[in-house]
Scaffold this active site. Sequence first.
Site, PDB file in Angstrom:
ATOM      1  CG  ASP A  99      -2.524  -0.727   0.908  1.00 15.98           C
ATOM      2  OD1 ASP A  99      -2.620  -0.921  -0.047  1.00 15.98           O
ATOM      3  OD2 ASP A  99      -3.136  -1.315   1.863  1.00 15.98           O
ATOM      4  CG  ASP A 160      -7.362  -4.425  -2.114  1.00 19.60           C
ATOM      5  OD1 ASP A 160      -7.632  -5.630  -2.421  1.00 19.60           O
ATOM      6  OD2 ASP A 160      -7.154  -4.044  -0.637  1.00 19.60           O
TER       7      ASP A 160
END
Length: 381
Positions: A99, A160
């Site tokens: 991330d 994601d």
Amino acid sequence: MRRLTDTEKHWVEDTLKKIEKKMVPVTERNRDKIPYTTKNGRFDDKSIDDPCWWTNGFWGGEMWQLYALTGKEMFRQEAIGVEEKLDKNLMSHQGLDHDNGFKWLPTSVIRYKQEKNEESFNRAMLAAGNMAGRFNMAGNFIRAWNNWDDVDRRGFAIIDCMMNLPLLYWASEETTDPRFKMMAIAHADTAAKEFVREDGSVNHIVVFDPFTGKSTGTLGGQGYGEGSSWTRGQSWGIYGFALSYGYTGDKKYLETSKKIADYVLAAMPESFLVPIDYRQPKDVTLEDSTAAAITASGLIELAAGLEKENLVGADRYLDAAFKLLKTLDEKRCSWGLDTDNLLENCAVDYHGDGHNMSIIYGDYYFIEALMKLAGKALQIF
Ligand code: GLY
């Protein structure tokens, strides 16, 4: 993007005015924070209780978009404050993961793009280098999460992560070294093959053997269950593949984005209130407004790509984006000045208890989508 009708244009302008009216006092009373959610209508502060939390870049991104909208220096200062607070994260190996893009694209990269300052460049390149170090060469994927002690997770990859790839594309653009981009492309190709099902629904988690690279199964992750269709995962897919098209010019990614979008539009409830999972039981009314906002912004990106390639169908996706955003505006926005959040009815996942709450990235993508429609958005992703 096609010219908006006068009605569409006025709605976009009016909604952005409402956002400015709300976000000036909200930002003034939340200076120096990194919000994630609200308690009794007031933002919490992750910079205190979780400085490495994966959403900690979004408030910075929101501040940059509001600075682009209003020119108010307060927003720029808050954005820079978030970026500086993230230095604690940059010095924590445990806090760095797939991330990194969600944290340093809306802070250091976007600041560097505008102001060319060396500190921001340095931070973003460190984040990109760390992300590149997560690449598994046997399976051509970027490892999700850390959980170093859990050997079963060595081969986890998640949909994601498509949204984090722009950090690698950016690093190659800046350094002229193709390695970062090569890894992003390799991951995107793996994701197109292993995550996207024939009907356009997507897996949240794919498990690979970390030594051979062979996929060994899928997991439901934050969705209803294995084989289900977690709505935020679907939105990351639409948006993420459209972005890979944008950075590479390779039309196959646009096709993948379109395939996921076609599934989503077919699964969309008539109300345009987005559930947590498109395959959750019919009598479950749980919603996720973050998925609605991310889907809208992703559909706008997809429509722009189709128009660039002179391909038909862009209007259908743009119309759906408008419907999603208007539904949020009319039914799921907290417009009162006494609450800090914009979107309501956001959800962390299906099975946990993080339901009917506000979540910062929902607000971010809602604003970003409107800014794109107004032709004023900073390209953060
Ligand atoms: N990237 C984690 C999530 O969408 O909740």
